[in-house]
Design a protein around this motif. Structure first.
Motif, PDB file in Angstrom:
ATOM      1  N   UNK A  31       0.861  -1.190   0.038  1.00 13.67           N
ATOM      2  CA  UNK A  31      -0.036   0.105  -0.188  1.00 13.67           C
ATOM      3  C   UNK A  31       0.873   1.436   0.074  1.00 13.67           C
ATOM      4  N   UNK A  32       0.253   2.459  -0.394  1.00  9.90           N
ATOM      5  CA  UNK A  32       0.746   3.812  -0.272  1.00  9.90           C
ATOM      6  C   UNK A  32       0.759   4.092   1.144  1.00  9.90           C
ATOM      7  N   UNK A  33       1.833   4.084   1.714  1.00 15.16           N
ATOM      8  CA  UNK A  33       2.034   4.506   2.954  1.00 15.16           C
ATOM      9  C   UNK A  33       3.363   5.000   3.470  1.00 15.16           C
ATOM     10  N   UNK A  34       3.531   5.480   4.643  1.00 18.05           N
ATOM     11  CA  UNK A  34       4.568   6.140   5.172  1.00 18.05           C
ATOM     12  C   UNK A  34       4.794   5.962   6.768  1.00 18.05           C
ATOM     13  N   UNK A  35       5.993   5.906   7.343  1.00 17.21           N
ATOM     14  CA  UNK A  35       6.385   5.950   8.765  1.00 17.21           C
ATOM     15  C   UNK A  35       6.601   7.109   9.201  1.00 17.21           C
ATOM     16  N   UNK A  52      -2.238  15.293  19.858  1.00 14.63           N
ATOM     17  CA  UNK A  52      -3.055  15.127  18.438  1.00 14.63           C
ATOM     18  C   UNK A  52      -2.214  15.170  17.443  1.00 14.63           C
ATOM     19  N   UNK A  53      -2.325  14.303  16.235  1.00 17.14           N
ATOM     20  CA  UNK A  53      -1.766  14.429  14.986  1.00 17.14           C
ATOM     21  C   UNK A  53      -2.788  14.616  14.153  1.00 17.14           C
ATOM     22  N   UNK A  54      -2.604  15.661  13.352  1.00 20.52           N
ATOM     23  CA  UNK A  54      -3.706  16.047  12.038  1.00 20.52           C
ATOM     24  C   UNK A  54      -2.939  15.926  10.791  1.00 20.52           C
ATOM     25  N   UNK A  55      -3.680  15.076  10.005  1.00 17.85           N
ATOM     26  CA  UNK A  55      -3.241  15.150   8.677  1.00 17.85           C
ATOM     27  C   UNK A  55      -3.902  15.833   7.591  1.00 17.85           C
ATOM     28  N   UNK A  56      -3.301  16.642   6.650  1.00 20.45           N
ATOM     29  CA  UNK A  56      -4.027  17.657   5.724  1.00 20.45           C
ATOM     30  C   UNK A  56      -3.124  17.066   4.370  1.00 20.45           C
ATOM     31  N   UNK A  69      -5.968   5.348   7.270  1.00 18.80           N
ATOM     32  CA  UNK A  69      -5.970   5.160   8.714  1.00 18.80           C
ATOM     33  C   UNK A  69      -4.288   5.128   9.163  1.00 18.80           C
ATOM     34  N   UNK A  70      -4.268   4.553  10.414  1.00 22.28           N
ATOM     35  CA  UNK A  70      -2.771   4.593  10.977  1.00 22.28           C
ATOM     36  C   UNK A  70      -2.937   3.324  12.006  1.00 22.28           C
ATOM     37  N   UNK A  71      -1.517   3.125  11.954  1.00 17.96           N
ATOM     38  CA  UNK A  71      -1.132   1.796  12.986  1.00 17.96           C
ATOM     39  C   UNK A  71      -0.104   2.341  13.802  1.00 17.96           C
ATOM     40  N   UNK A  72      -0.465   2.346  15.090  1.00 17.99           N
ATOM     41  CA  UNK A  72       0.555   2.505  15.998  1.00 17.99           C
ATOM     42  C   UNK A  72      -0.292   2.979  17.293  1.00 17.99           C
ATOM     43  N   UNK A 115       2.608   4.549  11.596  1.00 25.43           N
ATOM     44  CA  UNK A 115       2.399   4.195  10.277  1.00 25.43           C
ATOM     45  C   UNK A 115       1.018   4.839   9.628  1.00 25.43           C
ATOM     46  N   UNK A 116       1.254   5.518   8.530  1.00 25.46           N
ATOM     47  CA  UNK A 116      -0.162   6.088   7.946  1.00 25.46           C
ATOM     48  C   UNK A 116      -0.470   5.563   6.507  1.00 25.46           C
ATOM     49  N   UNK A 117      -1.481   5.217   6.295  1.00 27.14           N
ATOM     50  CA  UNK A 117      -1.912   4.411   5.059  1.00 27.14           C
ATOM     51  C   UNK A 117      -2.776   5.433   4.164  1.00 27.14           C
TER      52      UNK A 117
END
Length: 770
Positions: A32-36, A419-423, A432-435, A472-474
């Protein structure tokens, strides 16, 4: 492309550094398109700005180097939504030669620490800071800001020597805590004893029965704590006195005395485990913090040496004839308390998240203590787990001293209530996210309907953050917006957290990558196989929570076959022609070691150990994750400096020393000749100086590995053919087994497992099939 250098700048590792511009092409990449993302990555290059960020009025993104600036009209255009925003008066002198730090092209990450951010924070909580008036220190402390709260929950069923070790560390912690920190003390056996630290005449405790499950309201009622209601702005809050949670400055003598007086509370009955109500004790601590409405961050730290045998969260009966559950019992449904206890701790985790409370667990025992059941509240709250054999070990002392470490300014290195906000740009959807994070279920048009892990949101909550915490964000490509190959897309992470000095800070990281066409060579060139392996490991353990291990292995194998079939060069139906480019060549090897790792293979692991291993993997960065998946092996010999060698049984030799690092264990393995020379004391002979230096080198390197890692791994020293050599042999590639025809004097591993060579042969055969 050096992905490690990019990570040092951005704090990001991408599985794919160039993304295909259509959703179908992205799905065909298999991985998947993802990043750490490491939100608080330590770097001297990140500027700390003493003012508030400029925020786009349309999409909420923060001003960054990718924004277009019209200096004449003092307007900036947001690169995410193309909205135009005016600069405030404080930016009146902005010019091409006078840029603010957030517009410097070299600063992909900046941190904002506005002067007014010491004001009380209500992040993630519906309660206002006025409810902190529960503490008399608010009225008597001269307007000082309260620090974080710590409730120590100590198992009174431990042996005297174990309690003595815990007391010693707690007393040392009390000396290190700032005076504005709040403390509470709970001791438990079959009862729960909550210490009243505000009562100075004698030691006074409130006693709860350990067999009862009480609600938060019942606990607060029995403690005499009335949960303060939301105060209107400008109104003076009503001061409510209570003594169960007080600032160190007010109760240092009382809490120190109470800790010193903790003794083993139970008489041991032959053939029975002690009556221990761990769940009730944790629940009482949570109720106390909920009632006191601590909005500056709080931790519950549990110290225990055995499983709960009564009350909510029970793990096993007291009779030793009833064995504690193992993986077989969990799979076959023969663990009578497991589901009920997990449900209790899941409910408890929701309370922890709501009140921004961190749960830490220190479990030192030769048997299991119930970590598998407690994993959910500890992981979701961002807490810490240490599993050891005894509290008298250096491992426990190092963990405590790391957690309560101080920075250069003397503040605790603890970051709470984040908090972590993604734009993102409109052509990307957030999956989503894993962690160690929890979805806040805040949706907008950037949130995908397809969820991975904690999904359905663009904002996540973390009760605590460490400098090495990695999430990890997806993502997926949007169907609604057509991306043009060659154009750029942007992702921004806005991390808001409470610093150790109790100020609120914002760390903003903005990254850009390019869309590429379906057949572009940039896709393969931008593949980071190390990041991809770490991300696939997280996805695998996420599946393992709901699937059998064999199903997870089957999923990993199927994914790997499809992946190598897509990116390999080969003649169809000819396995001997199969080749992978250097960007992909190590990935199958990572998957081989992952599928036989302790994260997936449950053999010879207890449920507690499995839960601990998975929790650690789920928050570790790329380097640490890879060591967990595929351990490192270094060879020390008389021929020269240490060199890395293959993780293979053939690397064992009589005249070399091996240093093996699996993250959780560090093994120093002496070849049979070296071990014999050592036994004869040749290293103490001045004529054998080289042997002494050879023996010292791996020990020095092992100590450095242990010093940098928390919890500290166990150092194991073993000789070739010795019993403890199993820690090394279990992880080596079994290229020589009892069935091998040509052993050539090599060590032999007795196993039916596939070797890496056979695994790759099978993979090539399946990948080249039409």
């Amino acid at each position: 492309m050096d992905f490690t250098e990019l990570e040092a700048i951005e704090g990001l590792r991408w599985s794919w550094n160039s993304w295909p511009s259509t959703k179908s092409d992205a799905v065909s990449l298999i991985i998947p398109l993802s990043l750490l993302h490491t939100p608080l990555m330590q770097s001297s290059e990140i500027p700390v700005l003493p003012y508030d960020p400029l925020i786009c009025s349309k999409c909420g993104a923060v001003l960054n180097p990718y924004g277009r600036v019209d200096y004449a009209s003092r307007i900036w255009t947001c690169p995410f939504c193309y909205g135009k925003n005016p600069f405030p008066r404080s930016y009146s002198s902005i010019a091409e030669t006078n840029l603010p730090a957030e517009l410097f092209p070299t600063y992909s990450s900046v941190e904002y620490a506005a002067a007014h951010d010491h004001l009380p924070n209500t992040l993630g909580s519906a309660k206002s800071f006025s409810s902190m008036a529960s503490f008399s220190s608010v009225s008597s402390g001269g307007g000082g800001v309260l620090g974080p709260a710590f409730v120590f929950v100590v198992d009174g069923c431990m042996e005297e020597s174990e309690i003595r070790a815990v007391k010693h560390e707690l007393l040392r912690v009390m000396e290190q805590l700032p005076e504005n920190a709040l403390v509470g003390l709970v001791v438990f056996d079959s009862m729960v004893y909550v210490h009243d630290l505000g009562f100075s005449e004698c030691c006074r405790v409130l006693v709860f029965h350990g067999g009862r499950e009480l609600s938060s309201e019942q606990i607060q009622h029995l403690m005499g704590i009335r949960c303060a209601k939301q105060q209107q702005l400008g109104k003076t809050p009503v001061i409510q006195k209570q003594g169960f949670l007080l600032p160190v400055s007010e109760c240092e003598f009382n809490v120190t005395t109470a800790i010193e007086e903790i003794n083993s509370l139970t008489q041991r009955t032959p053939g029975h485990r002690p009556q221990r109500c761990t769940g009730a004790a944790i629940s009482a601590a949570v109720g106390l913090l909920e009632g006191c409405s601590v909005n500056t961050g709080s931790r519950i730290m549990v110290f225990t040496s055995g499983p709960a045998t009564m009350g909510p969260g029970i793990i096993v009966d007291t009779e030793f004839s009833k064995a504690i559950r193992n993986h077989g019992d969990l799979m076959n449904g023969h663990a009578p308390y497991y589901r009920k206890s997990c449900a209790f701790y899941k409910q408890l985790s929701d309370r922890l998240i709501k009140s921004s409370i961190v749960l830490d667990l220190f479990a030192c025992s030769l048997d299991q203590v119930g970590v598998a059941e407690l994993k959910v509240p500890v992981e979701r709250s961002g807490g810490f787990i240490m599993i050891g054999e005894t509290f008298e070990s250096d491992q426990f002392r190092k963990c405590m001293r790391h957690i309560f470490g101080h920075d250069e300014e003397g503040n605790l290195k603890m970051y709470f209530d984040a908090t972590i906000e993604v734009v993102t740009t409109r052509d990307i959807k957030i999956c989503g996210a894993l962690g160690p994070c929890v979805s806040l279920k805040k949706k907008n048009n950037l949130v995908s309907d397809s969820e991975t892990g904690e999904g359905g949101t663009y904002m996540w909550k973390l009760n605590t953050l460490a400098s090495k915490t990695c999430i990890a964000f997806f993502f997926q490509v949007s169907d609604e917006q057509k991306a043009q190959p060659g154009s750029a897309f942007f992702i921004q992470f806005i991390t808001r957290y409470r610093h150790g000095n109790m100020n609120i800070r914002k760390r903003v990281t903005t990254a850009a990558r390019r869309w590429v066409g379906k057949q572009s060579p940039e896709i393969a060139a931008g593949f980071d196989q190390e990041a991809a392996a770490a991300i696939m490991a997280r996805l695998a353990i996420h599946r393992a929570d709901t699937c059998y291990s064999r199903d997870v292995v089957r999923w990993l194998d199927d994914t790997l076959i499809r992946f190598t079939s897509k990116f390999g060069d080969y003649v169809p139906e000819d396995p001997s022609s199969f080749r992978l480019s250097s960007n992909f060549s190590l990935y199958p090897q990572f998957m081989f070691y992952l599928r036989r790792s302790q994260f997936i293979d449950l053999f010879n692991c207890t449920p507690d150990e499995t839960a601990f291993f998975r929790l650690m993997l789920n928050r570790e960065g790329v380097v640490g994750s890879l060591i967990m998946i595929q351990p490192t092996l270094f060879q020390y010999s008389f021929d020269g400096p240490p060199v890395p060698v293959l993780l293979d049984v053939r690397s064992i030799s009589p005249d070399v020393i091996l240093l093996f690092d699996s993250y959780f264990h560090v093994v120093i393995h002496y070849g049979s000749k070296i071990a014999q020379w050592k036994k004869l004391g040749y290293d103490k002979d001045p004529n054998h100086e080289n042997l002494r230096k050879l023996l010292e080198a791996p020990e020095t390197d092992a100590e450095q590995l242990v010093a940098e890692r928390v919890p500290a791994p166990k150092i194991i020293k073993c000789d070739q053919h010795g019993s403890q050599a199993r820690f090394l042999l279990a992880k080596l590639n079994p290229s020589v087994t009892q069935d091998s025809m040509y052993k050539e004097g090599s060590d032999v591993i007795f196993t039916d497992d596939l070797s890496l060579e056979v695994f790759i042969d099978h993979l090539q055969t399946l990948a080249v099939q039409d």
